[in-house]
Motif scaffolding. Structure first.
Motif, PDB file in Angstrom:
ATOM      1  N   UNK A  58       0.841  -1.198   0.000  1.00 45.73           N
ATOM      2  CA  UNK A  58       0.000   0.000   0.000  1.00 45.73           C
ATOM      3  C   UNK A  58       0.875   1.246   0.000  1.00 45.73           C
ATOM      4  N   UNK A  59       0.423   2.294  -0.705  1.00 43.09           N
ATOM      5  CA  UNK A  59       1.120   3.586  -0.635  1.00 43.09           C
ATOM      6  C   UNK A  59       0.095   4.712  -0.664  1.00 43.09           C
ATOM      7  N   UNK A  60       0.120   5.541   0.363  1.00 44.84           N
ATOM      8  CA  UNK A  60      -0.766   6.716   0.415  1.00 44.84           C
ATOM      9  C   UNK A  60       0.031   8.012   0.235  1.00 44.84           C
ATOM     10  N   UNK A  61       1.279   7.867  -0.198  1.00 44.36           N
ATOM     11  CA  UNK A  61       2.090   9.081  -0.398  1.00 44.36           C
ATOM     12  C   UNK A  61       2.748   9.115  -1.759  1.00 44.36           C
ATOM     13  N   UNK A  62       2.116   8.451  -2.736  1.00 47.35           N
ATOM     14  CA  UNK A  62       2.765   8.296  -4.032  1.00 47.35           C
ATOM     15  C   UNK A  62       2.916   9.617  -4.781  1.00 47.35           C
ATOM     16  N   UNK A  63       2.061  10.583  -4.481  1.00 44.95           N
ATOM     17  CA  UNK A  63       2.163  11.881  -5.155  1.00 44.95           C
ATOM     18  C   UNK A  63       3.481  12.581  -4.831  1.00 44.95           C
ATOM     19  N   UNK A  64       4.154  12.161  -3.770  1.00 45.74           N
ATOM     20  CA  UNK A  64       5.456  12.754  -3.439  1.00 45.74           C
ATOM     21  C   UNK A  64       6.428  12.580  -4.603  1.00 45.74           C
ATOM     22  N   UNK A  65       6.453  11.397  -5.216  1.00 51.49           N
ATOM     23  CA  UNK A  65       7.363  11.146  -6.337  1.00 51.49           C
ATOM     24  C   UNK A  65       6.898  11.898  -7.584  1.00 51.49           C
ATOM     25  N   UNK A  66       5.584  12.025  -7.740  1.00 58.05           N
ATOM     26  CA  UNK A  66       5.019  12.825  -8.839  1.00 58.05           C
ATOM     27  C   UNK A  66       5.514  14.271  -8.692  1.00 58.05           C
ATOM     28  N   UNK A  67       5.462  14.775  -7.456  1.00 60.25           N
ATOM     29  CA  UNK A  67       5.900  16.150  -7.193  1.00 60.25           C
ATOM     30  C   UNK A  67       7.394  16.324  -7.401  1.00 60.25           C
ATOM     31  N   UNK A  68       8.189  15.325  -7.027  1.00 56.43           N
ATOM     32  CA  UNK A  68       9.647  15.417  -7.220  1.00 56.43           C
ATOM     33  C   UNK A  68       9.971  15.519  -8.716  1.00 56.43           C
ATOM     34  N   UNK A  69       9.309  14.692  -9.517  1.00 61.46           N
ATOM     35  CA  UNK A  69       9.530  14.762 -10.963  1.00 61.46           C
ATOM     36  C   UNK A  69       9.116  16.103 -11.531  1.00 61.46           C
ATOM     37  N   UNK A  70       7.980  16.615 -11.058  1.00 62.69           N
ATOM     38  CA  UNK A  70       7.475  17.900 -11.558  1.00 62.69           C
ATOM     39  C   UNK A  70       8.398  19.049 -11.162  1.00 62.69           C
ATOM     40  N   UNK A  71       8.814  19.080  -9.901  1.00 64.83           N
ATOM     41  CA  UNK A  71       9.668  20.180  -9.439  1.00 64.83           C
ATOM     42  C   UNK A  71      11.107  20.045  -9.948  1.00 64.83           C
ATOM     43  N   UNK A  72      11.521  18.842 -10.303  1.00 59.33           N
ATOM     44  CA  UNK A  72      12.878  18.679 -10.861  1.00 59.33           C
ATOM     45  C   UNK A  72      13.004  19.444 -12.177  1.00 59.33           C
ATOM     46  N   UNK A 226       3.682  16.319 -16.881  1.00 62.77           N
ATOM     47  CA  UNK A 226       2.598  17.274 -16.574  1.00 62.77           C
ATOM     48  C   UNK A 226       3.156  18.691 -16.389  1.00 62.77           C
ATOM     49  N   UNK A 227       4.299  18.804 -15.699  1.00 61.87           N
ATOM     50  CA  UNK A 227       4.884  20.125 -15.475  1.00 61.87           C
ATOM     51  C   UNK A 227       5.294  20.771 -16.794  1.00 61.87           C
ATOM     52  N   UNK A 228       5.904  20.004 -17.689  1.00 58.83           N
ATOM     53  CA  UNK A 228       6.275  20.530 -19.008  1.00 58.83           C
ATOM     54  C   UNK A 228       5.034  20.959 -19.780  1.00 58.83           C
ATOM     55  N   UNK A 229       4.001  20.136 -19.710  1.00 58.85           N
ATOM     56  CA  UNK A 229       2.779  20.417 -20.477  1.00 58.85           C
ATOM     57  C   UNK A 229       2.090  21.677 -19.969  1.00 58.85           C
ATOM     58  N   UNK A 230       1.995  21.836 -18.648  1.00 52.64           N
ATOM     59  CA  UNK A 230       1.296  22.999 -18.078  1.00 52.64           C
ATOM     60  C   UNK A 230       2.151  24.252 -18.080  1.00 52.64           C
ATOM     61  N   UNK A 231       3.482  24.080 -18.042  1.00 52.80           N
ATOM     62  CA  UNK A 231       4.362  25.247 -17.931  1.00 52.80           C
ATOM     63  C   UNK A 231       4.299  25.900 -16.565  1.00 52.80           C
ATOM     64  N   UNK A 232       3.739  25.168 -15.611  1.00 55.37           N
ATOM     65  CA  UNK A 232       3.593  25.693 -14.247  1.00 55.37           C
ATOM     66  C   UNK A 232       3.360  24.509 -13.310  1.00 55.37           C
ATOM     67  N   UNK A 233       3.804  24.671 -12.066  1.00 53.59           N
ATOM     68  CA  UNK A 233       3.604  23.592 -11.096  1.00 53.59           C
ATOM     69  C   UNK A 233       3.368  24.193  -9.719  1.00 53.59           C
ATOM     70  N   UNK A 234       2.514  23.556  -8.912  1.00 56.47           N
ATOM     71  CA  UNK A 234       2.299  24.000  -7.526  1.00 56.47           C
ATOM     72  C   UNK A 234       2.280  22.772  -6.604  1.00 56.47           C
ATOM     73  N   UNK A 235       2.312  23.005  -5.281  1.00 58.39           N
ATOM     74  CA  UNK A 235       2.438  21.875  -4.341  1.00 58.39           C
ATOM     75  C   UNK A 235       1.270  20.888  -4.363  1.00 58.39           C
ATOM     76  N   UNK A 236       0.123  21.267  -4.951  1.00 58.71           N
ATOM     77  CA  UNK A 236      -1.019  20.344  -4.973  1.00 58.71           C
ATOM     78  C   UNK A 236      -0.677  19.019  -5.640  1.00 58.71           C
ATOM     79  N   UNK A 237       0.213  19.060  -6.625  1.00 56.76           N
ATOM     80  CA  UNK A 237       0.548  17.829  -7.350  1.00 56.76           C
ATOM     81  C   UNK A 237       1.295  16.826  -6.468  1.00 56.76           C
ATOM     82  N   UNK A 238       1.889  17.323  -5.360  1.00 55.99           N
ATOM     83  CA  UNK A 238       2.602  16.419  -4.447  1.00 55.99           C
ATOM     84  C   UNK A 238       1.802  16.165  -3.177  1.00 55.99           C
ATOM     85  N   UNK A 239       0.571  16.659  -3.127  1.00 55.00           N
ATOM     86  CA  UNK A 239      -0.214  16.626  -1.898  1.00 55.00           C
ATOM     87  C   UNK A 239      -0.944  15.314  -1.646  1.00 55.00           C
ATOM     88  N   UNK A 240      -1.518  15.231  -0.464  1.00 51.60           N
ATOM     89  CA  UNK A 240      -2.227  14.016  -0.027  1.00 51.60           C
ATOM     90  C   UNK A 240      -3.424  13.701  -0.926  1.00 51.60           C
TER      91      UNK A 240
END
Length: 315
Positions: A58-72, A226-240
């Motif tokens: 089980x993983x309830x924090x998977x968006x953390x890796x999504x956020x790392x990729x986006x913010x990288x 997603x970050x490349x496509x939107x041209x913008x990123x915020x913390x919601x993508x890494x949120x719970x």
């Protein structure tokens, strides 16, 4: 074996055909964007399905890796002078390293305890992103440099439709092939019983960690896209809430089903768009539809419909 290969080829062929044909019926660029969001979400969901559906973790924090990729891909070019395409790779490597380091201790936990530990990881990463505003822009987010390949600046909904569609095809192909490898069979054994898997010689800790790292890389690549496509990123993508959304896609589509991950992502991305006509009742109807779906299709949409079609074929 031949039947399995035929099913795998058929799945990829149908997905490729859907990606190729859908633009013919799209009336505007808005639909290209919605479809691109489906492909990106499906890519992250396939990775999570490898961890949850195949390896049974089980993983309830998977968006953390999504956020790392986006913010990288946001921080790399803006603060470190890294080319955007290289930042995507850096994000994937960072996610893999973090998953490896964190996964070693937390994957010793099981069930609810593991869920809470992964939730803690997600909260921690989201908190760092929100508070380190000098690097991340804080709660307001930050712009992302456009991806450029050999002098070609990638932009436009239709362009990203084909790029994200290609990424999804590659991710689907890898996941389908993984299922038939010794690693995939070890994941299945873990899912059924860790004790039984250990008895027959499966290195439980090693394969749980492998599944966690693979899922993290999938999520990171999806976040970067997603970050490349939107041209913008915020913390919601890494949120719970985003982590819960990814888990819902996997469970709704069908745990252990690669196609189910794509269907679950398609439902959760497109359904809110379709329900906007009901205005203030939109979220109420979305919740009701998910509840009813899980009551009548508790194994998920794709496994339930597959079993139904199989029964009808035999009768």
């Amino acid at each position: 074996m031949r039947s399995l290969m035929n099913r795998r080829f058929l799945t990829l062929a149908v997905l490729a055909l859907a990606i190729a044909v859908l633009p013919l019926v799209f009336p505007s660029s808005y639909y290209f964007r919605v479809a691109s969001l489906v492909w990106v979400s499906a890519l992250a969901a396939i990775g999570l399905n490898i961890l949850m559906g195949q390896a049974g973790q089980v993983s309830l924090g998977h968006a953390a890796f999504f956020g790392i990729g986006a913010y990288a891909v946001a921080i790399g070019p803006a603060h470190l002078g890294i080319p955007p395409w290289a930042a995507l790779l850096v994000g994937a490597v960072l996610s893999a390293v973090l998953a490896y380091l964190v996964g070693r201790p937390i994957l010793r936990l099981k069930g609810h305890y593991l869920a809470i530990a992964t939730l803690g990881l997600g909260v921690l990463v989201a908190m760092i992103i929100s508070t380190e505003s000098r690097w991340t822009g804080g709660p307001d987010g930050m712009p992302v440099a456009r991806l450029a390949l050999f002098g070609w600046r990638v932009s436009g909904s239709d362009t990203w439709y084909w790029i994200t569609g290609g990424l999804l095809l590659a991710g689907t192909w890898i996941a389908l092939n993984l299922d038939d490898t010794p690693t995939g069979r070890a994941f299945r054994a873990l899912h059924d019983s860790e004790v039984a898997a250990q008895v027959v010689g499966v290195d439980v800790a090693r394969f749980k960690l492998q599944a966690f790292v693979i899922a993290a890389v999938y999520a990171s690549l999806a976040g970067s896209a997603l970050a490349f496509m939107n041209g913008f990123i915020n913390p919601d993508q890494a949120g719970f809430l985003h982590s819960v959304e990814l888990v819902t896609m996997v469970v709704l589509g069908g745990l252990g089903s690669v196609v189910g991950s794509i269907v679950g992502a398609a439902v959760l991305v497109t359904l809110p768009q379709a329900l906007t006509v009901f205005q203030e009742y939109e979220h109420l109807l979305l919740g009701l539809i998910i509840i009813v779906s899980m009551i009548f299709m508790r194994n998920g949409i794709v496994p339930t419909l597959s079993a139904l079609l199989l029964r009808r074929g035999r009768s």
